[in-house]
Design a protein around this motif. Structure first.
Motif, mmCIF file in Angstrom:
data_model
loop_
_atom_site.group_PDB
_atom_site.id
_atom_site.type_symbol
_atom_site.label_atom_id
_atom_site.label_comp_id
_atom_site.label_asym_id
_atom_site.label_seq_id
_atom_site.Cartn_x
_atom_site.Cartn_y
_atom_site.Cartn_z
ATOM 1 N N ASP A 24 1.123 -1.289 0.083
ATOM 2 C CA ASP A 24 -0.137 0.393 0.344
ATOM 3 C C ASP A 24 1.128 1.228 0.138
ATOM 4 O OD1 ASP A 24 -1.833 1.676 0.221
ATOM 5 O OD2 ASP A 24 -3.291 0.853 1.632
ATOM 6 N N ASN A 25 1.349 1.924 -1.221
ATOM 7 C CA ASN A 25 2.413 2.998 -1.181
ATOM 8 C C ASN A 25 1.880 3.570 -0.719
ATOM 9 O OD1 ASN A 25 4.987 1.282 -2.877
ATOM 10 N ND2 ASN A 25 3.703 0.743 -3.863
ATOM 11 N N ARG A 55 3.502 6.676 -4.033
ATOM 12 C CA ARG A 55 4.384 7.184 -2.977
ATOM 13 C C ARG A 55 3.950 9.047 -2.887
ATOM 14 N NH1 ARG A 55 8.913 2.420 -3.027
ATOM 15 N NH2 ARG A 55 8.118 0.537 -2.658
ATOM 16 N N ARG A 56 4.456 9.613 -3.773
ATOM 17 C CA ARG A 56 4.359 11.387 -4.431
ATOM 18 C C ARG A 56 2.875 11.826 -4.038
ATOM 19 N NH1 ARG A 56 3.478 15.477 -7.232
ATOM 20 N NH2 ARG A 56 4.718 17.021 -8.038
ATOM 21 N N GLN A 57 2.179 10.779 -4.443
ATOM 22 C CA GLN A 57 0.701 11.353 -3.933
ATOM 23 C C GLN A 57 0.251 10.889 -2.089
ATOM 24 O OE1 GLN A 57 -0.921 8.298 -6.287
ATOM 25 N NE2 GLN A 57 -1.597 9.051 -8.100
ATOM 26 N N GLY A 58 1.116 10.314 -2.133
ATOM 27 C CA GLY A 58 0.938 10.101 -0.682
ATOM 28 C C GLY A 58 1.149 11.613 0.694
ATOM 29 N N PHE A 59 2.856 11.399 -0.435
ATOM 30 C CA PHE A 59 3.106 12.636 0.607
ATOM 31 C C PHE A 59 2.374 13.279 0.640
ATOM 32 C CE2 PHE A 59 6.203 15.912 0.283
ATOM 33 C CZ PHE A 59 6.722 15.671 0.925
ATOM 34 N N ALA A 93 12.024 7.725 -0.310
ATOM 35 C CA ALA A 93 10.938 6.751 -0.304
ATOM 36 C C ALA A 93 11.190 5.497 -1.136
ATOM 37 C CB ALA A 93 10.436 7.560 -1.200
ATOM 38 N N GLN A 94 12.304 5.112 -1.289
ATOM 39 C CA GLN A 94 13.078 3.759 -1.540
ATOM 40 C C GLN A 94 14.070 3.467 -0.368
ATOM 41 O OE1 GLN A 94 15.883 2.619 -3.193
ATOM 42 N NE2 GLN A 94 15.041 0.979 -4.830
ATOM 43 N N ASN A 95 14.349 2.340 -0.346
ATOM 44 C CA ASN A 95 14.942 2.012 0.786
ATOM 45 C C ASN A 95 16.849 1.727 0.913
ATOM 46 O OD1 ASN A 95 15.432 0.105 -1.175
ATOM 47 N ND2 ASN A 95 15.771 -1.514 0.061
ATOM 48 N N GLY A 128 12.306 6.528 6.074
ATOM 49 C CA GLY A 128 12.908 5.862 4.819
ATOM 50 C C GLY A 128 11.137 4.296 4.368
ATOM 51 N N PHE A 129 11.350 4.565 3.439
ATOM 52 C CA PHE A 129 10.194 3.658 2.866
ATOM 53 C C PHE A 129 10.700 2.072 2.418
ATOM 54 C CE2 PHE A 129 6.961 1.966 0.713
ATOM 55 C CZ PHE A 129 5.401 2.383 0.405
#
Length: 351
Positions: free
Chosen positions: A177-178, A212-216, A262-264, A287-288
């Motif tokens: 669920d990004n 992930r940009r949308q969630g931000f 947004a990425q490890n 971090g995601f």
């Protein structure tokens, strides 16, 4: 006068490969019975099966599974093709292990390959899988509309996409669920007083980066914070690019007080930069996706953890359901994320 002794070295003589006929002769059965035992077909007694396997081990017989599939009633090769982002990434490694664990219970082997976010490599890998006559595919994609799908469908090979989903309907997908995970990460930083937050993203042609940009920005909107306070840096392909981006941000006129990576691998680059500048206890970081040893760093790294083991398990189980003849509509399975607070994400914004 001295004499020289020359030692001769000879390569070992290759042992002839045992044949199914030899196995049948040793076991005292016909070749069709040997084939049925090896392929796991029914109507063979336990005693006969034991004799065949004893002969297989005694002769070190290696069945040609590729050729055998042509003689099986179902045409199966008992293999799957798995395409992951990169086997270098721990996230992909956990997914692969989960898929292999499920496949092993079915006596199925897994061919795995890395995508490396290269569309040409993706297409080549899928083509190679099909040439190996795999029974099914589990794919990570770098494309929003993979053009090889028609070829896969024409061959009747079921496919499940993982992690990244194509922008197409009627596909089976298992993904994190990004958007919600990114929203919670950003909300966590906002709750600790941060408004000037930097967002570090992978390639924007990847659906995960978009989500992930949308969630931000969902979190910014819910908190009523001006979006121009956010610094968004994308197209960060590895930790080195992420490190450079953070160094540049911290040298800018509008320094962020927090970072959401947004990425490890991007998180690793951000960590290197903040420690290099001595800001690891000043600038907050979430971090995601989790990192190995993230809880042993001081301060510990706060992350939105995905569940790659569950993603791999669910994808494999869905693929086997399709192979078993499921006629359900295509399913989009979303796996929740978990916010793990360890220290870096709890650093408060300066007044």
């Amino acid at each position: 006068m001295t004499s020289k002794t020359t030692a001769a070295f000879h390569a070992p003589i290759a042992r002839p490969r045992a044949t199914m006929k030899q196995v049948a002769t040793l076991a005292g059965v016909g070749t069709k019975t040997v084939s049925r035992v090896i392929n796991g077909e029914p109507n063979v007694t336990e005693a006969t099966s034991a004799k065949v396997w004893d002969a297989v081990r005694a002769l070190d017989y290696q069945p040609d599974l590729q050729a055998g599939s042509l003689r099986r009633a179902d045409g199966r090769t008992r293999t799957l093709g798995l395409l992951v982002g990169s086997v270098d990434n721990p996230f992909a490694g956990v997914i692969q292990r989960a898929v292999e664990d499920v496949a092993a219970t079915r006596g199925v082997s897994v061919f795995a390959s890395s995508l490396d976010d290269d569309p040409a490599r993706e297409e080549s890998a899928v083509r190679n899988f099909l040439q190996r006559r795999v029974d099914g595919l589990i794919l990570t994609t770098a494309r929003t509309t993979p053009d090889y799908l028609n070829q896969v469908r024409d061959r009747g090979v079921p496919v499940v996409f993982i992690d990244r989903e194509p922008m197409m309907k009627g596909l089976d997908v298992v993904a994190s669920d990004n958007r919600e995970g990114a929203r919670r990460a950003t909300e966590h930083l906002i709750d600790h007083g941060h408004h000037r937050i930097a967002l570090l993203l992978d390639r924007m042609d990847l659906i995960t980066a978009v989500q992930r940009r949308q969630g931000f920005f969902d979190a910014f909107g819910a908190a009523g914070i001006r979006t121009d306070l956010a610094a968004v840096v994308s197209e960060l392909h590895d930790e080195h690019a992420a490190r450079r981006a953070v160094l540049d941000l911290m040298a800018s006129d509008d320094v962020p007080t927090a970072v959401f990576s947004a990425q490890n691998l991007i998180t690793l680059g951000a960590l290197h930069a903040l420690r290099e500048l001595g800001l690891e206890r000043t600038v907050a970081l979430v971090g995601f996706d989790d990192l190995p040893l993230a809880d042993l760093i001081d301060p510990g790294v706060t992350v939105v953890a995905q569940n790659p083991q569950e993603i791999g398990r669910l994808a494999a189980e869905r693929l086997f359901a399709l192979l078993d003849g499921s006629t359900d509509s295509a399913r989009r399975i979303i796996v929740p994320t978990t916010l793990i607070a360890r220290g870096t994400g709890e650093l408060t914004a300066p007044r």
